[in-house]
Structure formats: C-alpha cells, structure tokens
Design a protein around this motif. Structure first.
Motif, PDB file in Angstrom:
ATOM      1  N   PRO A 137       0.833  -1.212   0.000  1.00 29.29           N
ATOM      2  CA  PRO A 137       0.000   0.000   0.000  1.00 29.29           C
ATOM      3  C   PRO A 137       0.863   1.255   0.000  1.00 29.29           C
ATOM      4  N   VAL A 138       0.488   2.215  -0.839  1.00 26.91           N
ATOM      5  CA  VAL A 138       1.168   3.512  -0.862  1.00 26.91           C
ATOM      6  C   VAL A 138       0.111   4.609  -0.905  1.00 26.91           C
ATOM      7  N   ILE A 139       0.451   5.774  -0.394  1.00 24.47           N
ATOM      8  CA  ILE A 139      -0.428   6.943  -0.431  1.00 24.47           C
ATOM      9  C   ILE A 139       0.306   8.060  -1.163  1.00 24.47           C
ATOM     10  N   LEU A 140      -0.333   8.590  -2.204  1.00 20.28           N
ATOM     11  CA  LEU A 140       0.269   9.647  -3.012  1.00 20.28           C
ATOM     12  C   LEU A 140      -0.426  10.969  -2.778  1.00 20.28           C
ATOM     13  N   LYS A 141       0.344  12.032  -2.939  1.00 20.46           N
ATOM     14  CA  LYS A 141      -0.177  13.390  -2.964  1.00 20.46           C
ATOM     15  C   LYS A 141       0.490  14.107  -4.123  1.00 20.46           C
ATOM     16  N   VAL A 142      -0.332  14.659  -5.029  1.00 21.26           N
ATOM     17  CA  VAL A 142       0.184  15.404  -6.175  1.00 21.26           C
ATOM     18  C   VAL A 142      -0.286  16.845  -6.027  1.00 21.26           C
ATOM     19  N   ASP A 143       0.666  17.762  -6.024  1.00 23.20           N
ATOM     20  CA  ASP A 143       0.375  19.174  -5.764  1.00 23.20           C
ATOM     21  C   ASP A 143       1.070  19.988  -6.857  1.00 23.20           C
ATOM     22  N   PHE A 144       0.279  20.682  -7.700  1.00 21.44           N
ATOM     23  CA  PHE A 144       0.930  21.435  -8.765  1.00 21.44           C
ATOM     24  C   PHE A 144       0.369  22.843  -8.891  1.00 21.44           C
ATOM     25  N   ASP A 145       1.260  23.754  -9.295  1.00 20.11           N
ATOM     26  CA  ASP A 145       0.901  25.149  -9.561  1.00 20.11           C
ATOM     27  C   ASP A 145       0.499  25.273 -11.026  1.00 20.11           C
ATOM     28  N   ILE A 146      -0.573  26.066 -11.258  1.00 23.75           N
ATOM     29  CA  ILE A 146      -1.104  26.179 -12.609  1.00 23.75           C
ATOM     30  C   ILE A 146      -1.953  27.441 -12.699  1.00 23.75           C
ATOM     31  N   ASN A 147      -2.126  27.962 -13.886  1.00 23.82           N
ATOM     32  CA  ASN A 147      -2.987  29.131 -14.105  1.00 23.82           C
ATOM     33  C   ASN A 147      -4.352  28.654 -14.586  1.00 23.82           C
ATOM     34  N   LEU A 148      -5.373  28.797 -13.714  1.00 22.41           N
ATOM     35  CA  LEU A 148      -6.714  28.332 -14.056  1.00 22.41           C
ATOM     36  C   LEU A 148      -7.665  29.471 -14.417  1.00 22.41           C
ATOM     37  N   LEU A 149      -7.130  30.688 -14.543  1.00 21.81           N
ATOM     38  CA  LEU A 149      -7.997  31.827 -14.840  1.00 21.81           C
ATOM     39  C   LEU A 149      -8.562  31.744 -16.253  1.00 21.81           C
ATOM     40  N   ASN A 150      -7.699  31.383 -17.195  1.00 23.47           N
ATOM     41  CA  ASN A 150      -8.130  31.366 -18.588  1.00 23.47           C
ATOM     42  C   ASN A 150      -8.036  29.981 -19.221  1.00 23.47           C
ATOM     43  N   GLU A 151      -7.661  28.949 -18.394  1.00 25.29           N
ATOM     44  CA  GLU A 151      -7.555  27.596 -18.915  1.00 25.29           C
ATOM     45  C   GLU A 151      -8.381  26.648 -18.057  1.00 25.29           C
ATOM     46  N   ASP A 152      -8.764  25.527 -18.674  1.00 20.25           N
ATOM     47  CA  ASP A 152      -9.501  24.500 -17.934  1.00 20.25           C
ATOM     48  C   ASP A 152      -8.912  23.136 -18.295  1.00 20.25           C
ATOM     49  N   PRO A 153      -7.709  22.844 -17.762  1.00 23.88           N
ATOM     50  CA  PRO A 153      -7.031  21.598 -18.124  1.00 23.88           C
ATOM     51  C   PRO A 153      -7.748  20.375 -17.543  1.00 23.88           C
ATOM     52  N   PRO A 154      -7.457  19.183 -18.058  1.00 26.49           N
ATOM     53  CA  PRO A 154      -8.160  17.959 -17.618  1.00 26.49           C
ATOM     54  C   PRO A 154      -7.653  17.442 -16.282  1.00 26.49           C
ATOM     55  N   VAL A 155      -7.829  18.250 -15.245  1.00 23.73           N
ATOM     56  CA  VAL A 155      -7.348  17.858 -13.908  1.00 23.73           C
ATOM     57  C   VAL A 155      -8.013  16.572 -13.449  1.00 23.73           C
ATOM     58  N   SER A 156      -9.297  16.394 -13.759  1.00 21.72           N
ATOM     59  CA  SER A 156     -10.033  15.219 -13.283  1.00 21.72           C
ATOM     60  C   SER A 156      -9.485  13.915 -13.856  1.00 21.72           C
ATOM     61  N   LEU A 157      -8.760  13.996 -14.977  1.00 28.01           N
ATOM     62  CA  LEU A 157      -8.219  12.781 -15.593  1.00 28.01           C
ATOM     63  C   LEU A 157      -6.921  12.328 -14.938  1.00 28.01           C
ATOM     64  N   LEU A 158      -6.271  13.257 -14.216  1.00 33.38           N
ATOM     65  CA  LEU A 158      -4.952  12.936 -13.676  1.00 33.38           C
ATOM     66  C   LEU A 158      -5.015  11.830 -12.634  1.00 33.38           C
ATOM     67  N   GLY A 159      -6.008  11.880 -11.748  1.00 34.58           N
ATOM     68  CA  GLY A 159      -6.111  10.856 -10.705  1.00 34.58           C
ATOM     69  C   GLY A 159      -6.243   9.464 -11.287  1.00 34.58           C
ATOM     70  N   ALA A 160      -7.114   9.315 -12.296  1.00 36.13           N
ATOM     71  CA  ALA A 160      -7.305   8.016 -12.928  1.00 36.13           C
ATOM     72  C   ALA A 160      -6.045   7.559 -13.646  1.00 36.13           C
ATOM     73  N   ALA A 161      -5.358   8.517 -14.285  1.00 33.28           N
ATOM     74  CA  ALA A 161      -4.135   8.169 -15.012  1.00 33.28           C
ATOM     75  C   ALA A 161      -3.035   7.718 -14.056  1.00 33.28           C
ATOM     76  N   VAL A 162      -2.884   8.442 -12.937  1.00 27.82           N
ATOM     77  CA  VAL A 162      -1.870   8.069 -11.941  1.00 27.82           C
ATOM     78  C   VAL A 162      -2.201   6.707 -11.345  1.00 27.82           C
ATOM     79  N   THR A 163      -3.469   6.480 -11.034  1.00 27.69           N
ATOM     80  CA  THR A 163      -3.890   5.195 -10.466  1.00 27.69           C
ATOM     81  C   THR A 163      -3.525   4.040 -11.389  1.00 27.69           C
ATOM     82  N   LYS A 164      -3.883   4.180 -12.656  1.00 22.65           N
ATOM     83  CA  LYS A 164      -3.602   3.118 -13.621  1.00 22.65           C
ATOM     84  C   LYS A 164      -2.102   2.879 -13.754  1.00 22.65           C
ATOM     85  N   TYR A 165      -1.339   3.970 -13.792  1.00 23.46           N
ATOM     86  CA  TYR A 165       0.108   3.841 -13.974  1.00 23.46           C
ATOM     87  C   TYR A 165       0.762   3.155 -12.778  1.00 23.46           C
ATOM     88  N   ILE A 166       0.431   3.612 -11.560  1.00 26.22           N
ATOM     89  CA  ILE A 166       1.077   3.076 -10.362  1.00 26.22           C
ATOM     90  C   ILE A 166       0.700   1.620 -10.132  1.00 26.22           C
TER      91      ILE A 166
END
Length: 781
Positions: free
Chosen positions: A155-184
């Motif tokens: 068992p491992v516990i991950l925390k991903v913390d990133f700086d980003i400009n969300l004022l004028n962009e809407d990146p696929p943040v919701s996809l990152l958790g699933a992608a990290v899960t599958k990869y790990i």
C-alpha cells in the motif's frame, strides 16, 4: 477598502460550505472554503459589521447561487470555482479572494485553490498561481527490493500538488487521478524515488500547462511504527524529455508470482565497453548429487583453466536444506571470488558449459537436484536485467546459503547495487526471520571441513563410490559439541610426556586404542617436539617416527578414526597424507617450509594454522604485541583495550599468511585457526588470547591496495592450552603432568569464549570437561 491587496493583513473565512453541482454531467458534493483578504481595523474599532465582509451574506449568496444553477453542467470544478469567484465572491466589497474547492473522487480527494484579485482597472486577475491537489491517493503496487515486497503488492499513499494558471484555462485535472492510479498499479519500481519522478513526468505530459509539480509518496506498511516516503518537486525546465522519459513496464513483470526486479538504467550497455578489462565477480555454487566435493573442485579447476578467468578466493563450505523443492538431498553450498575479462553473458555461457557439458547436470525442473549449479551473484557493481540473466542475482537476499558464504568474501561496507544497503545488513535481517516451512525446512547452515578422499579418481563409477567425508560445525548458532583432539607424541623429548616408550609402535597403539575407546574426535600424531628452544630431529627421523604410526592407525581403524599429523615439514605432511592422514597441524602456518602450501593445496587437506613468531629458538623472545600501523589495511574491529590490540596483532599476522595460502590455491574451507597459546607469548598474552577469542573469531580486514578481504567469521578455532607453561606459572606447578586442573579451567574458559576444538594430553579427564563446558555455554547435554 484598500485596493492594494498585498497590504491587506486581515482575513474573513467561510470554511467548508457544502455545495452540490453537476460536474461533467455527474452530481458531485463539494466543500468550498472562501478567504477574503480585507482590512477590518475600522470594523473592530467601531464594532460595526458594515465596515467588514459579512460572512453570513457570503454564505447565503453561495447557497443561493447553488439553487439558481442546480441544472447547469460545469465542465470541471475549476470552471465552477471561477464562476463563483466572479459572480459571488467579488460582489462583496473586497479586492482579494482565495477560494478552495474540495471534492471526493473514487480513491482520492481533489482540491482546487484559486487566487484572484481586482486590479486598479477593476479587472479580475491572478493574485499568484493557482493550485491543484490530489490527496490521499491510496493505491497498491509492487515496490521495493526485499522478498516480501516482491511477493505481494504494497500500500502507498500519493499526494500530487501542482501550480497552474486556471484563470483562462480549464485543463483535464479530473483525468490525472485516474491516469496516476492506472500507472502506479501497473508499475514495478524498486524505489519510491523513481516512482515519484515518473508520476511527475506523467502529470506534465497530461497537463502541459503545469508550472511546478510536487509528488509525495508514503509507504505505510513497511515499518510498524511509522510511515516512510519521499517527495519530489519538478518544473518544466527540470522534468526532462516526456516523450521517452516515462518508464513503461512489461505486463509480464507486473507479477507477485515470481521475484522480478526491474532495471530502469542503461548499465547493461556497459557490457561491451567492459570487455577486455578485469572485472571482479562473485559466483555461488551448490551441489547435491554425486561426490559433492569433487563436483565443486572440478568446477573450480575448469574455471581456472579458462584463459580469461582466475579464481581468487573461495568461501567456506556449508551444508544446507533444499529450498523451494524440499524432497531432495541436502546441498553443499559456497561462493567464489573470481577475476575475469569476460562480459556477463560470456561468463554465463562458460558456467553453463561447465554445468551441463563437464559435470553432466540434468535439469528436470527448476530448483531440483543437480551435480553443480553456478550462478553469477555480483559482477562489479553492474545491474543486468535480461530474460536470461539477472545481476545482482534476484534471489540472493532471501538465501542464507548464499549470503553467509558471500559475506566471507565481501567487506561489511559493500553495498548491494540495487538495494543500496550493505549486503551484511541483508544477512542480519535474513537471519532474524523464520523461514516459510513450505519454502525451506530450515535456514540453518552447517560448516564443513572436507577430509581428503583418495586421489586420483579413476573413472565415473569409482567417483560415485567415493564417500564425501568431512568435519562439521554449526558455527552460525554455536550448536556443535566441542571436538576433542588427543595428543599422541611419538617423541622422547616432549615437554609434557617425552619418553623412549613413545617410539615403540606397540606401546603407541595401546594409547591409540585407549583414545578410540574414549571416543576422542581426532588423534594428533607428532614426531617432533616444538617446545621453545627444543632440538629438532632431522627429516628422516621425523618420517621414521610418524609414518609407521599413521599407517598402523589407518590399517586398524580405517576411516573411522580421524588422524592429524603435527608437523611443519611438507615432506612429512605429504607422505602422511598418502598413508591416510586426514589433517595437517602446522605450528608455523607454513613459515618454516615454503613448500607446505603446495602440499596442502594439492591434497585439499584440512590445515590447522598456528600463530607463532620467529623459529623454535627465537620465538620465546618475540612477545611484544604493541599496536603496529595498519598501513593499507582497513580493520573492521575496533581495538578498545590492550587485549584487543594483542589479539588484533595475532590476527593480522595470521591473515598475512592466509593471503599467501589463497595465492597458492588453498581454500578457505580447509582452514582451522589456532591463535597459538604458548608460542611467542607470555602469561599475559596467553590469557588475553583466551579472553579475546570472541574478538578473534570476528576479525575482519580489507586491503585497500590488493582489494583482498579476509575475515575469520565461521572458521573453526582450535585452542591448545594443555599442560602449558603459563598454567604452571599461574598455579605454581613446575611439572607439566601436575597442570591438569589448570588445563581443565583453561579448556572450560576456552569453550565459553568460543573454541570449537581443544587439543589435550589428558583426553579422559578433558572429555568430561568438554561435556560440562558444552552444557553450560551451549546448552548441549
């Protein structure tokens, strides 16, 4: 309100407001925390809320917005946050807002942190960078280098913390958790350091607009009393090539059914570059079919005959229980240190040729019986992870029959190339574990000192009929009874029992019969008195004394009696061996005859090496054991007392001779150590040696110039205090025969401090002393 947001020091907080919204067509519960930077100096001084921000109004406004827009579908939490900041938060009389939106995904929490301010033109702009956090990402993955980590997901516990400009962009943040899960969950890393770096790369590849990214991983099940882990922060400039840099794993390696250690580096490419250079390699060998010693010796001989291989050192031999497939004979195991100019795969080819062509190994199934098995354990510090070859050997750290002999050839600070831990530490961890009964009946090892079988081997049929004879010692756990060596002097002038009757064969054989009747373990035949200052007989005289006795003992008792010959002359040793002598006991450890090592190596005979200085005439004057310079030696035993210094000097001098023995082809498994009581030692030195036996038995040195490592771990130690002068000095007994009580005390102490063999005159009495010493100090009775 002060328009300069940076000067505002006060904050009004609305914390964890419960909010529900359609996010990407799915109803989602969200906790919203809003922080307003303000200045409520006037509000606090007047106690009037109208001069501050009314949190009740803010809360109602957000809830009203929720109700009004319950049917609106937001593409992401970030887009919802931006709308709330613009349409609700900045409707208040404020210049700076931080809004945190938290939601729960399937296996982790997501937080979006928006930082906004109103500039002098009244426009909403960024007030610093925004943040996204994936927290408590709970996963299971294969990670680590220990066996138990490889055979079950951790068992491992991950925390991903990133700086980003969300004022004028809407990146696929919701996809990152699933992608990290599958990869790990489909990874197979050795280290969390590599894991966090590759998650960092994955985040940058999925969301290119990330500015900085921090990944933290905790292992929660590796240490009972704490969690352990690492974190890594990367930026666009330091993350590297994302197209080729993210490690991908072969699906067949994502298994807990077998021990697979991945290699993410390019060290295997060094193989071709290394050809033609001298490489230091450690091999493990094992045999449980046929005459095991002959199999091992033949394999070593063929290695030495190869033009690109030189065998430098051998470990002791160990008898071990079979592993994995239990229904087969016990193994004889050990390790070799070799030098070679061959590449790993070239060397592997040579080893397989020795196994299958020379020694006719038949492999019916994995881990089954074999005439010989030769494995590459270490090759310099190279890491190889190919389908046909893994270096370091992937199962070495779970095998006591590999680690114990390997640690006889490696210094304590030698680091495992994969695990980054000293191999000695792996051994200590392994020895503290209980073996799984379905994998190995017992991890206990028994040290073997082979007794010589008669040469030459005539043919395969005769080879099979030869019996593998050996002395055995449980030196790992000290659970072997102390062996009793009885002194049989064939001399008229021995200090203890010199007599002309000693030269009469019939009288000598009556003594032998009595020794056998009292079940002594070894009979030590000596035809030359070695007391300090004694007159030495000629070679011919010694031969005339010793050979008839050896011949008669073997004629009468055959291999049921183990005969040692106490001589420093190589001619006497060789002729006695030809007549059946089993052990050579050399009080000079080869210093008095430079041909002795050749004889001992030729016949693979056990060799008792006694420490002394000078010669028979001068030894009693050479008793100064002041500390000498270590020079090119690194010593791993700290000298804390004067006794430690004395024992260290004895061990250093013996080690210098052992190095010469190795160069002449003598194997470590032939050696029995004797610290030399009474030889170039006065009373204080003799007592120090007895008390210092534990220190002596753990002596370790590494030559930084030659790279040769010598240690005394698990080599049997013989102690010979019987009737010696230092006992008479202490007890006041001038006559040697009167020193039996002092001898008894010395033998008992020797057993308590660690001697494995004791050499005595009074074998009847000392038999009882050994029995009591073993019962008291080893709980053997």
């Amino acid at each position: 309100m002060n328009d300069d947001a940076s000067s505002l020091k006060d904050v009004v907080i609305v914390k964890d407001l419960q909010y529900s919204a359609l996010i990407n067509s799915h109803k989602q519960d969200i906790l919203i925390t809003t922080k307003f930077k303000t200045d409520f100096a006037k509000a606090s001084s007047t106690d009037e809320l109208k001069y501050s921000i009314n949190y009740a109004v803010v809360s109602r406004s957000i809830k009203d917005y929720e109700e009004e827009h319950e049917e609106q579908n937001y593409p992401s939490i970030a887009s919802l946050g931006n709308k709330l900041v613009t349409d609700v938060a900045f409707k208040q009389n404020c210049a700076h807002v931080t809004m945190i939106l938290k939601s729960k995904e399937s296996n982790h929490n997501v937080s979006i942190i928006l930082n906004r301010m109103v500039n002098q033109e009244g426009k909403i702009v960024n007030a610093g960078t925004d943040q996204c956090l994936l927290e408590d990402l709970s996963l299971s993955t294969i990670i680590g280098i220990f066996t138990f980590e490889r055979f079950q997901k951790q068992p491992v516990i991950l925390k991903v913390d990133f700086d980003i400009n969300l004022l004028n962009e809407d990146p696929p943040v919701s996809l990152l958790g699933a992608a990290v899960t599958k990869y790990i969950e489909n990874s197979n890393f050795k280290t969390v350091e590599a894991l966090v770096l590759n998650v960092n790369k994955l985040a940058f590849k999925l969301i290119p607009s990330i500015i900085d990214c921090k990944v933290q991983v905790l292992k929660t099940d590796i240490i009972d009393y704490c969690d352990v882990g690492v974190s890594s922060t990367r930026s666009k400039n330091t993350i590297g090539d994302l197209d080729t840099g993210i490690v991908q794993f072969d699906s067949k390696d994502i298994t807990t059914e077998q021990f697979v250690i991945p290699t993410l580096n390019v060290e295997t490419k060094q193989e071709r570059e290394g050809e033609g250079k001298d490489h230091t390699v450690f091999l493990a060998f094992g045999s449980n079919q046929g005459h095991q010693l002959h199999n091992i010796l033949q394999a070593i001989e063929e290695l030495n005959l190869h033009e690109h291989i030189e065998v430098l050192q051998s470990s002791s031999l160990y008898k071990s229980k079979p592993m994995y497939y239990l229904d087969q004979p016990d193994f004889v195991n050990g390790c070799l240190k070799i030098s070679t100019t061959l590449s790993p795969h070239q060397l592997l080819k040579v080893l397989k040729n020795i196994e299958y062509s020379s020694l006719k190994r038949v492999k019916e199934f994995d881990n089954g019986p074999r005439t010989i098995d030769l494995d590459i354990i270490l090759y310099d510090s190279l890491i190889v992870n190919d389908p046909d070859l893994n270096i370091p050997h992937i199962r070495m750290i779970e095998r006591s029959f590999v680690l114990v002999p390997l640690c006889e050839l490696l210094p304590p600070d030698f680091i495992h190339p994969v695990t980054a831990e000293p191999i000695y530490d792996h051994l200590q961890q392994l020895m503290q574990q209980q073996p799984a009964s379905d994998i190995q009946e017992s991890t206990d090892l028994v040290s073997l000192i082979p007794l010589p079988t008669r040469f030459p081997m005539l043919d395969e049929e005769t080879n099979k009929s030869l019996k593998f004879r050996y002395l055995e010692y449980d030196l790992v756990h000290r659970k072997t009874v102390t062996q009793l060596m009885a002194i049989l002097n064939i001399t008229p002038d021995s200090f203890s029992d010199g007599s002309d009757s000693n030269l009469e064969l019939a009288a000598t054989m009556r003594k032998v019969d009595e020794m056998v009747a009292n079940a002594v373990d070894i009979i030590d035949v000596g035809g030359c008195s070695t007391r300090p200052g004694s007159e030495q007989p000629s070679l011919d005289v010694e031969l005339q004394r010793v050979l008839p006795v050896v011949k008669e003992i073997k004629k009468t008792y055959g291999e049921s009696v183990i005969v040692s010959v106490d001589t420093y002359r190589s001619e006497v040793a060789e002729e006695a061996i030809k007549l059946g002598a089993d052990i050579i006991n050399d009080i000079s450890a080869g210093k008095f005859d430079d041909k002795m090592y050749d004889v001992v190596a030729k016949y693979n005979v056990p060799y008792i090496i006694n420490h002394t200085r000078g010669n028979i005439e001068t030894m009693k004057k050479l008793v100064n054991y002041s500390q000498t310079t270590d020079g090119e030696l690194t010593l791993y035993n700290k000298r804390k007392t004067s006794e430690d210094i004395i024992v260290t000097e004895v061990a250093k001098e013996l080690s210098e001779l052992i190095s010469k023995m190795y160069s002449k082809g003598i194997r470590r498994w032939q050696l029995i150590l004797d610290p030399g009581l009474g030889f170039a030692k006065n009373v204080n030195e003799n007592l120090s040696v007895i008390r210092g036996l534990p220190f002596f038995k753990k002596y370790k040195q590494f030559n930084t110039k030659t790279k040769e490592y010598i240690c005394f771990d698990y080599i049997p130690v013989l102690l010979g205090p019987s009737r010696k002068k230092f006992i008479g000095t202490i007890t006041g007994k001038e006559t040697a025969a009167e020193r039996i009580n002092g001898t008894s005390a010395s033998i008992t102490a020797g057993i308590g401090f660690g001697s494995d063999i004791v050499r005595v005159h009074d074998f009847k009495e000392m038999k009882d002393v050994c029995l009591m010493g073993d019962a008291i100090y080893k709980n053997l009775h």
